[in-house]
Design a protein around this motif. Sequence first.
Motif, PDB file in Angstrom:
ATOM      1  N   GLU A  62       0.425  -0.838   0.199  1.00 19.94           N
ATOM      2  CA  GLU A  62      -0.010  -0.014  -0.129  1.00 19.94           C
ATOM      3  C   GLU A  62       1.074   1.312  -0.026  1.00 19.94           C
ATOM      4  N   ASN A  63       0.472   2.192  -0.449  1.00 17.07           N
ATOM      5  CA  ASN A  63       1.107   3.789  -0.164  1.00 17.07           C
ATOM      6  C   ASN A  63       1.292   4.608   0.709  1.00 17.07           C
ATOM      7  N   VAL A  64       2.595   5.145   0.728  1.00 16.66           N
ATOM      8  CA  VAL A  64       1.723   6.042   1.971  1.00 16.66           C
ATOM      9  C   VAL A  64       2.848   7.208   1.319  1.00 16.66           C
ATOM     10  N   SER A  65       2.294   8.017   2.228  1.00 17.57           N
ATOM     11  CA  SER A  65       2.499   9.719   1.510  1.00 17.57           C
ATOM     12  C   SER A  65       3.256  10.234   2.109  1.00 17.57           C
ATOM     13  N   PHE A  66       4.576  10.055   1.993  1.00 12.81           N
ATOM     14  CA  PHE A  66       5.419  11.337   2.923  1.00 12.81           C
ATOM     15  C   PHE A  66       5.779  13.117   2.788  1.00 12.81           C
ATOM     16  N   VAL A  67       5.096  13.546   3.199  1.00 12.97           N
ATOM     17  CA  VAL A  67       6.085  15.082   3.322  1.00 12.97           C
ATOM     18  C   VAL A  67       6.562  15.715   4.167  1.00 12.97           C
ATOM     19  N   VAL A  68       8.116  15.564   3.955  1.00 11.02           N
ATOM     20  CA  VAL A  68       8.821  17.075   4.513  1.00 11.02           C
ATOM     21  C   VAL A  68       9.279  18.194   4.227  1.00 11.02           C
ATOM     22  N   ARG A  69       8.741  18.768   5.742  1.00 14.58           N
ATOM     23  CA  ARG A  69       8.440  20.285   5.481  1.00 14.58           C
ATOM     24  C   ARG A  69       9.919  20.404   6.598  1.00 14.58           C
ATOM     25  N   ASP A  70      10.715  22.078   6.545  1.00 16.40           N
ATOM     26  CA  ASP A  70      11.811  22.104   6.933  1.00 16.40           C
ATOM     27  C   ASP A  70      11.299  22.969   8.032  1.00 16.40           C
ATOM     28  N   SER A  71      12.455  23.627   8.576  1.00 17.72           N
ATOM     29  CA  SER A  71      12.152  24.560  10.086  1.00 17.72           C
ATOM     30  C   SER A  71      11.595  26.248   9.426  1.00 17.72           C
ATOM     31  N   SER A  72      10.531  26.110   7.854  1.00 13.95           N
ATOM     32  CA  SER A  72      10.097  27.225   8.092  1.00 13.95           C
ATOM     33  C   SER A  72       8.773  27.150   6.883  1.00 13.95           C
ATOM     34  N   ASP A  94      17.847  11.589   1.423  1.00 16.26           N
ATOM     35  CA  ASP A  94      19.531  12.127  -0.006  1.00 16.26           C
ATOM     36  C   ASP A  94      19.236  13.102   0.525  1.00 16.26           C
ATOM     37  N   ASN A  95      19.082  14.474  -0.646  1.00 18.36           N
ATOM     38  CA  ASN A  95      18.335  15.127  -0.179  1.00 18.36           C
ATOM     39  C   ASN A  95      18.242  16.476   1.027  1.00 18.36           C
ATOM     40  N   VAL A  96      18.191  15.418   1.850  1.00 19.98           N
ATOM     41  CA  VAL A  96      17.631  16.245   3.167  1.00 19.98           C
ATOM     42  C   VAL A  96      19.147  16.776   3.913  1.00 19.98           C
ATOM     43  N   SER A  97      18.813  18.278   3.632  1.00 19.15           N
ATOM     44  CA  SER A  97      20.180  18.632   4.722  1.00 19.15           C
ATOM     45  C   SER A  97      19.680  18.862   5.848  1.00 19.15           C
ATOM     46  N   GLU A  98      20.860  18.880   7.220  1.00 20.81           N
ATOM     47  CA  GLU A  98      21.037  18.884   8.284  1.00 20.81           C
ATOM     48  C   GLU A  98      19.935  20.339   8.566  1.00 20.81           C
ATOM     49  N   GLY A  99      19.198  19.528   9.944  1.00 19.95           N
ATOM     50  CA  GLY A  99      18.256  20.393  10.524  1.00 19.95           C
ATOM     51  C   GLY A  99      17.035  20.264  11.260  1.00 19.95           C
ATOM     52  N   GLN A 100      16.494  20.734  11.600  1.00 22.76           N
ATOM     53  CA  GLN A 100      14.978  20.144  12.576  1.00 22.76           C
ATOM     54  C   GLN A 100      13.545  19.630  10.884  1.00 22.76           C
ATOM     55  N   TYR A 101      12.521  18.744  10.702  1.00 16.81           N
ATOM     56  CA  TYR A 101      12.471  18.700   9.954  1.00 16.81           C
ATOM     57  C   TYR A 101      11.065  18.077  10.852  1.00 16.81           C
ATOM     58  N   THR A 102       9.635  18.578   9.485  1.00 18.96           N
ATOM     59  CA  THR A 102       8.089  17.990  10.203  1.00 18.96           C
ATOM     60  C   THR A 102       8.001  16.827   9.178  1.00 18.96           C
ATOM     61  N   VAL A 103       7.741  15.817   9.240  1.00 14.90           N
ATOM     62  CA  VAL A 103       7.327  15.081   8.521  1.00 14.90           C
ATOM     63  C   VAL A 103       5.517  14.055   8.871  1.00 14.90           C
ATOM     64  N   ASN A 104       4.946  14.763   7.471  1.00 20.36           N
ATOM     65  CA  ASN A 104       3.436  14.277   8.118  1.00 20.36           C
ATOM     66  C   ASN A 104       3.302  13.186   6.665  1.00 20.36           C
ATOM     67  N   ILE A 105       3.016  12.150   7.972  1.00 16.81           N
ATOM     68  CA  ILE A 105       3.273  10.082   7.247  1.00 16.81           C
ATOM     69  C   ILE A 105       1.564   9.974   6.764  1.00 16.81           C
ATOM     70  N   THR A 106       1.163   9.659   5.885  1.00 17.10           N
ATOM     71  CA  THR A 106      -0.152   9.469   5.533  1.00 17.10           C
ATOM     72  C   THR A 106      -0.534   8.298   4.651  1.00 17.10           C
ATOM     73  N   PHE A 107      -1.194   7.409   5.314  1.00 19.94           N
ATOM     74  CA  PHE A 107      -2.736   6.550   4.288  1.00 19.94           C
ATOM     75  C   PHE A 107      -3.305   7.049   4.126  1.00 19.94           C
ATOM     76  N   HIS A 108      -4.034   6.491   2.946  1.00 24.68           N
ATOM     77  CA  HIS A 108      -5.204   7.634   2.613  1.00 24.68           C
ATOM     78  C   HIS A 108      -6.161   6.095   2.420  1.00 24.68           C
ATOM     79  N   GLY A 109      -5.760   5.421   2.741  1.00 24.96           N
ATOM     80  CA  GLY A 109      -6.771   3.925   3.000  1.00 24.96           C
ATOM     81  C   GLY A 109      -7.080   3.640   1.904  1.00 24.96           C
TER      82      GLY A 109
END
Length: 198
Positions: A62-72, A94-109
């Motif tokens: 099943e597909n799981v969606s990841f949305v990664v947001r930086d501190s801004s 791979d394309n994420v640099s050093e820092g604090q992130y918020t990750v929203n993880i969603t399974f759409h059912g």
Amino acid sequence: MDKKILLILVAVIAILVVGAAFLMNPSNNQSKIDVLTKGPLHVGSTFQVRLAAPDNSSIANENVSFVVRDSSSNIVVNKSVKTNQLGVASLELDNVSEGQYTVNITFHGNDKFKNSTITHTLKVEAGSSDPVPIEIDNSTSNSTSNTTNSSSGNGRSSNDGSFYSAQSERTYYAGEIDMGPDGHHWKHIGNNEWVRID
């Protein structure tokens, strides 16, 4: 008066039938997302989550969606990943640099399970990525594994519960899952001890 009683009886039966169908419909099952990757990660590491049913069995393919947001709050990763046979979805950072992130993880059912969403705070540190042991517990009890990595004299990574298998030419970490020759999945619990999980 008999018509009123008959009408009430038919209405009650109809409500019971609809209620029973609603309760027996598997689409009413909740799904849950558990974060498997613990602690801060390094640039280039893998962030893993597990999609599971209420009984803690894996929800595979099943597909799981990841949305990664930086501190801004800028989106730095927006990707959908298919779960493997253990219900694990792995996101390469791979394309994420050093820092604090918020990750929203969603399974759409799907037709069997309801959607679920979690939000996770992720810290990414500079440096190379180390192997991060994961833990999947298909039981209802909680358990932990020792995940302290170190480097042994032979150049292979190890931890207190890890071991090097000459047969498979790799190191197994506490909490890691592997398919055995019997076709079942086994969880390494440390010091070359295994527990069947399916």
